[in-house]
Design a protein around this motif. Structure first.
Motif, short mmCIF file in Angstrom:
data_model
loop_
_atom_site.label_atom_id
_atom_site.label_comp_id
_atom_site.label_asym_id
_atom_site.label_seq_id
_atom_site.Cartn_x
_atom_site.Cartn_y
_atom_site.Cartn_z
N GLY A 17 -11.46 -7.44 9.64
CA GLY A 17 -10.56 -6.08 9.90
C GLY A 17 -9.04 -6.24 9.99
O GLY A 17 -8.61 -5.36 9.50
N GLY A 18 -8.60 -7.37 10.26
CA GLY A 18 -7.17 -7.61 9.96
C GLY A 18 -6.54 -7.41 8.76
O GLY A 18 -5.72 -6.77 8.30
N ILE A 24 -3.95 -1.61 3.94
CA ILE A 24 -3.69 -0.16 4.42
C ILE A 24 -2.27 -0.01 4.70
O ILE A 24 -1.55 0.83 4.09
CB ILE A 24 -4.74 0.27 5.51
CG1 ILE A 24 -6.31 0.30 4.73
CG2 ILE A 24 -4.40 1.54 5.72
CD1 ILE A 24 -7.19 0.64 5.98
N LEU A 25 -1.93 -0.99 5.39
CA LEU A 25 -0.36 -0.70 5.82
C LEU A 25 0.58 -1.21 4.80
O LEU A 25 1.49 -0.67 4.88
CB LEU A 25 -0.18 -1.90 7.15
CG LEU A 25 -0.99 -1.48 8.44
CD1 LEU A 25 -0.65 -2.53 9.81
CD2 LEU A 25 -0.69 -0.07 9.02
N LYS A 27 0.39 -0.28 1.78
CA LYS A 27 0.14 1.04 1.11
C LYS A 27 1.10 2.02 1.78
O LYS A 27 2.21 2.62 1.15
CB LYS A 27 -1.02 1.41 0.88
CG LYS A 27 -0.94 2.81 0.08
CD LYS A 27 -0.71 2.52 -1.50
CE LYS A 27 -1.11 3.81 -2.06
NZ LYS A 27 -0.31 3.88 -3.43
N ILE A 28 0.84 2.31 3.32
CA ILE A 28 1.47 3.23 3.87
C ILE A 28 2.93 2.98 4.45
O ILE A 28 3.90 3.85 4.67
CB ILE A 28 0.72 3.77 4.90
CG1 ILE A 28 0.79 2.70 6.25
CG2 ILE A 28 -0.72 4.37 4.69
CD1 ILE A 28 0.02 3.34 7.50
N THR A 29 3.39 1.83 4.37
CA THR A 29 4.76 1.47 4.62
C THR A 29 5.63 1.25 3.57
O THR A 29 7.01 1.31 3.73
CB THR A 29 4.90 0.13 5.33
OG1 THR A 29 4.41 -1.00 4.53
CG2 THR A 29 4.10 0.05 6.55
N LYS A 30 5.25 1.77 2.27
CA LYS A 30 6.26 1.53 1.14
C LYS A 30 6.68 3.01 0.99
O LYS A 30 6.07 3.91 0.99
CB LYS A 30 5.36 1.06 -0.08
CG LYS A 30 4.74 -0.15 0.10
CD LYS A 30 6.18 -1.29 0.37
CE LYS A 30 5.36 -2.86 0.30
NZ LYS A 30 5.02 -3.34 1.60
N PRO A 35 2.26 -0.46 -3.63
CA PRO A 35 1.78 -1.49 -2.39
C PRO A 35 2.62 -2.73 -2.52
O PRO A 35 2.35 -3.45 -1.49
CB PRO A 35 0.26 -1.56 -2.55
CG PRO A 35 -0.03 -1.25 -3.88
CD PRO A 35 0.99 -0.15 -4.36
N ARG A 36 3.15 -3.11 -3.78
CA ARG A 36 3.82 -4.31 -3.82
C ARG A 36 5.36 -4.22 -3.27
O ARG A 36 5.82 -3.32 -3.49
CB ARG A 36 4.02 -4.78 -5.29
CG ARG A 36 2.64 -5.05 -5.73
CD ARG A 36 2.77 -5.79 -7.30
NE ARG A 36 3.46 -6.87 -7.07
CZ ARG A 36 3.39 -7.97 -7.79
NH1 ARG A 36 2.25 -7.91 -8.64
NH2 ARG A 36 4.11 -8.96 -7.70
N SER A 37 5.71 -5.22 -2.67
CA SER A 37 6.97 -5.12 -2.02
C SER A 37 8.02 -5.52 -3.05
O SER A 37 7.67 -6.58 -4.11
CB SER A 37 7.23 -6.54 -0.81
OG SER A 37 6.29 -6.00 0.11
#
Length: 180
Positions: A17-18, A24-25, A27-30, A35-37
Motif C-alpha cells: 500500500g505504501g 501516486i504521490l 505523479k501528483i506532486t510534479k 512522474p520523474r524527478s
C-alpha cells in the motif's frame, strides 16, 4: 494459521500500500505531470553525497545493532523495530543532507503539496501510534514491537518539516514563490 502469519501479511500489505501511494504521490506532486524527478547537476552531486552518508549511517547502525543485540540478554527492540529504526535514521541523514544542500526537492516538484503530504503522513502515523499504545501493542514485555515504526515515522516526518522550516527561515530555501 498462527498470529505471526497474519502479522507478516499485514506488513506485506502495508508495504504494498505504501509503494502504491508513493507512485501516486510521485505523479501528483510534479508541476509538469512527468512522474520523474528532474534535478540539475549540482543537486545530483549533493544527492549522491546524501546517499553516501545515509549508506554509512545504515552500515554503522547495522553493526551497532549486531553488537548490542548480542551483548544484551534482552534487547529493548524487536529485530523488525531495530532494522526499521536503522532504515529511518539512514533516511533522516540522507534527507537532512539534501535539505541543507538544496537538493531535496526536484526542479519539477510542487513543494507545498509535498509539505502537506508529509504533514498528513506524520499525523496519520501519530494516530496509529496512539492506537497501538492504547491497545498495548507498542511495547510487550519491555520490548518495542514492530508497531513502534509508526512512531519512528512520526519523528522522521516532523524532523523533515522542522528542517524545511529552519532552512526557509534561514533564507536558504528556494521556494516556488513565483507560482504562489
Amino acid at each position: 494459521m498462527d498470529r505471526d502469519f497474519y502479522e507478516m501479511l499485514g506488513i506485506l500489505a502495508g508495504i504494498s500500500g505504501g509503494l502504491l501511494i508513493a507512485v501516486i504521490l510521485m505523479k501528483i506532486t510534479k508541476t509538469n505531470g512527468n512522474p520523474r524527478s528532474e534535478y540539475d547537476e549540482r543537486q545530483m552531486a549533493a544527492r549522491g553525497q546524501g546517499y553516501k552518508y545515509g549508506f554509512f549511517t545504515f552500515m554503522i547502525g547495522d553493526a551497532a545493532y549486531a553488537v548490542f543485540a548480542t551483548g544484551f540478554e534482552r534487547f529493548p527492540l524487536c529485530a523488525a523495530s531495530a532494522m526499521g529504526l536503522i532504515i529511518i535514521l539512514s533516511l533522516l541523514v540522507h534527507i537532512s543532507y539534501c535539505v541543507w544542500h538544496d537538493a531535496y526537492f526536484s526542479l519539477n516538484e510542487n513543494q507545498q503539496r509535498l509539505k502537506i503530504i508529509f504533514t498528513l503522513i506524520g499525523f496519520i502515523n501519530l494516530a496509529l501510534s496512539i492506537v497501538n499504545i492504547c491497545m498495548g501493542e507498542m511495547v510487550v514485555d519491555g520490548v518495542l514491537q514492530i508497531s513502534s515504526l509508526n512512531l519512528f515515522c512520526v519523528v522522521l516526518s516532523f524532523a523533515l518539516l522542522a528542517e524545511l522550516a529552519l532552512k526557509y527561515r534561514k533564507g536558504g530555501a528556494w521556494e516556488d514563490e513565483d507560482e504562489a
